[in-house]
Write a protein that holds these residues in place. Structure first.
Motif, short mmCIF file in Angstrom:
data_model
loop_
_atom_site.label_atom_id
_atom_site.label_comp_id
_atom_site.label_asym_id
_atom_site.label_seq_id
_atom_site.Cartn_x
_atom_site.Cartn_y
_atom_site.Cartn_z
N LEU A 16 1.15 -0.88 0.06
CA LEU A 16 -0.04 0.08 0.10
C LEU A 16 1.26 1.05 0.09
N ASN A 17 2.02 1.08 0.65
CA ASN A 17 2.79 2.58 0.72
C ASN A 17 3.36 2.23 -0.43
N GLY A 18 4.01 1.37 -1.15
CA GLY A 18 4.44 1.67 -2.44
C GLY A 18 3.97 2.08 -3.39
N TYR A 19 2.54 1.21 -3.65
CA TYR A 19 1.59 2.27 -4.46
C TYR A 19 1.08 3.04 -4.29
N TYR A 20 0.96 3.51 -3.59
CA TYR A 20 0.26 5.26 -2.78
C TYR A 20 1.33 5.89 -3.60
N THR A 21 2.50 5.83 -2.99
CA THR A 21 4.01 7.34 -3.56
C THR A 21 4.15 6.45 -4.65
N PHE A 22 3.84 5.77 -5.67
CA PHE A 22 4.44 5.96 -7.46
C PHE A 22 2.74 6.74 -7.25
N LEU A 23 1.66 6.66 -7.09
CA LEU A 23 0.66 7.20 -7.36
C LEU A 23 1.46 8.74 -7.39
N ALA A 24 1.08 9.09 -5.59
CA ALA A 24 1.13 10.20 -5.50
C ALA A 24 3.32 11.22 -6.40
N MET A 25 3.92 10.18 -6.74
CA MET A 25 4.76 10.85 -7.38
C MET A 25 4.45 11.10 -8.83
N LEU A 26 3.24 10.53 -9.70
CA LEU A 26 2.91 10.71 -10.82
C LEU A 26 1.96 11.47 -10.97
N MET A 27 1.23 11.90 -9.99
CA MET A 27 0.40 12.69 -10.15
C MET A 27 0.98 14.05 -9.82
N ASN A 28 2.13 14.22 -8.63
CA ASN A 28 2.57 14.95 -8.39
C ASN A 28 3.10 15.89 -9.40
N ALA A 29 3.87 14.93 -9.85
CA ALA A 29 4.57 15.46 -11.34
C ALA A 29 3.84 15.92 -12.64
N ALA A 30 3.03 15.82 -12.82
CA ALA A 30 2.06 15.78 -13.43
C ALA A 30 0.73 16.32 -13.54
N GLN A 31 1.19 17.43 -12.29
CA GLN A 31 0.31 18.14 -11.75
C GLN A 31 -1.17 18.22 -11.75
N THR A 32 -2.26 16.43 -11.44
CA THR A 32 -3.34 16.41 -11.86
C THR A 32 -3.81 17.29 -10.99
N PRO A 33 -4.77 18.12 -11.12
CA PRO A 33 -5.96 18.70 -10.47
C PRO A 33 -6.53 17.65 -9.48
N ALA A 34 -7.02 17.95 -8.43
CA ALA A 34 -7.45 17.39 -7.46
C ALA A 34 -9.06 17.86 -7.89
N PRO A 35 -9.93 16.10 -7.61
CA PRO A 35 -11.66 16.35 -8.38
C PRO A 35 -12.16 17.33 -6.76
N PRO A 36 -13.66 17.89 -7.02
CA PRO A 36 -14.38 18.42 -6.45
C PRO A 36 -14.55 17.13 -4.77
N SER A 37 -14.10 17.38 -3.38
CA SER A 37 -14.64 16.74 -2.74
C SER A 37 -15.18 17.14 -1.62
N SER A 38 -16.15 16.24 -0.63
CA SER A 38 -16.39 17.10 0.76
C SER A 38 -15.44 16.67 1.81
N ALA A 39 -13.87 15.96 1.49
CA ALA A 39 -13.17 16.31 2.19
C ALA A 39 -12.30 18.29 2.07
N ALA A 40 -12.10 17.96 3.41
CA ALA A 40 -11.00 19.49 3.08
C ALA A 40 -9.92 19.47 2.29
N PRO A 41 -8.80 20.15 1.46
CA PRO A 41 -7.54 20.02 0.67
C PRO A 41 -7.10 19.55 2.12
N LEU A 42 -5.52 18.62 2.07
CA LEU A 42 -4.61 19.05 2.70
C LEU A 42 -3.56 20.09 2.79
N PRO A 43 -3.63 21.31 4.16
CA PRO A 43 -3.05 22.64 4.09
C PRO A 43 -1.13 22.48 3.55
#
Length: 183
Positions: A156-183
């Motif tokens: 889980l740590n490795g897979y979601y780190t991979f996705l985080a790296m991918l989306m951070n580098a691609a600058q993928t925008p967050a979808p609408p969410s009921s959760a507040a964004p990370l500070p």
């Protein structure tokens, strides 16, 4: 921030991309979103990633609630807004308390956790921050989850780190969410 790898209209996908997109759409996710938007550029990688992610998210040996907790800790460690927006509401639906979600978002260790939650939290934080896990934390996780569960927790740590790296580098925008964004 500009989305470097924005969505491609389905009708513009090549045959390999269409096949892997359809596999995601037909699976438990039901749609092509989040990390699969940039990943569609590499159909074989996307296929392998989505199969691993489907297992880890829906069938891991530690269960969905604790898997969602691991995903949140990983998203926080990588400042990953997409995963946070998607998984914070799911984690709360699965029984992770709003106070725990808020503490993780703020980068604090939650005050009130079950034994299993504390083990998952501490294991993930140690692995993400220290690039390893102490013997005490590893042995406690092993005693509670067994080898299968510990391997899935590392996965889980490795897979979601991979996705985080991918989306951070691609600058993928967050979808609408009921959760507040990370500070």
């Amino acid at each position: 921030m500009t989305d470097r790898l924005p969505p491609i209209p389905l009708e513009q996908l090549n045959a390999a991309q269409q096949a892997v997109a359809q596999a995601v759409i037909d699976g438990p996710r039901g749609a092509l979103y989040g990390p699969f938007v940039p990943l569609i550029r590499s159909p074989e990688l996307m296929s392998a990633a989505q199969q691993m992610g489907e297992y880890l998210r829906y069938r891991s040996a530690i269960g969905t609630r604790l898997s969602e907790l691991a995903i949140l800790v990983t998203a926080r460690q990588w400042d990953q807004q997409v995963e946070w927006a998607i998984h914070a509401p799911i984690a709360m639906e699965e029984g992770i308390s709003p106070a725990m979600v808020e503490a993780i978002a703020a980068g604090r260790r939650p005050a009130a956790m079950t034994h299993g939650e504390a083990l998952v939290h501490d294991f993930c934080v140690e692995l993400q921050r220290n690039k390893r896990v102490s013997d005490a934390t590893y042995n406690a996780a092993l005693a509670l989850f067994g080898e299968h569960g510990v391997v899935d927790l590392m996965g889980l740590n490795g897979y979601y780190t991979f996705l985080a790296m991918l989306m951070n580098a691609a600058q993928t925008p967050a979808p609408p969410s009921s959760a507040a964004p990370l500070p």
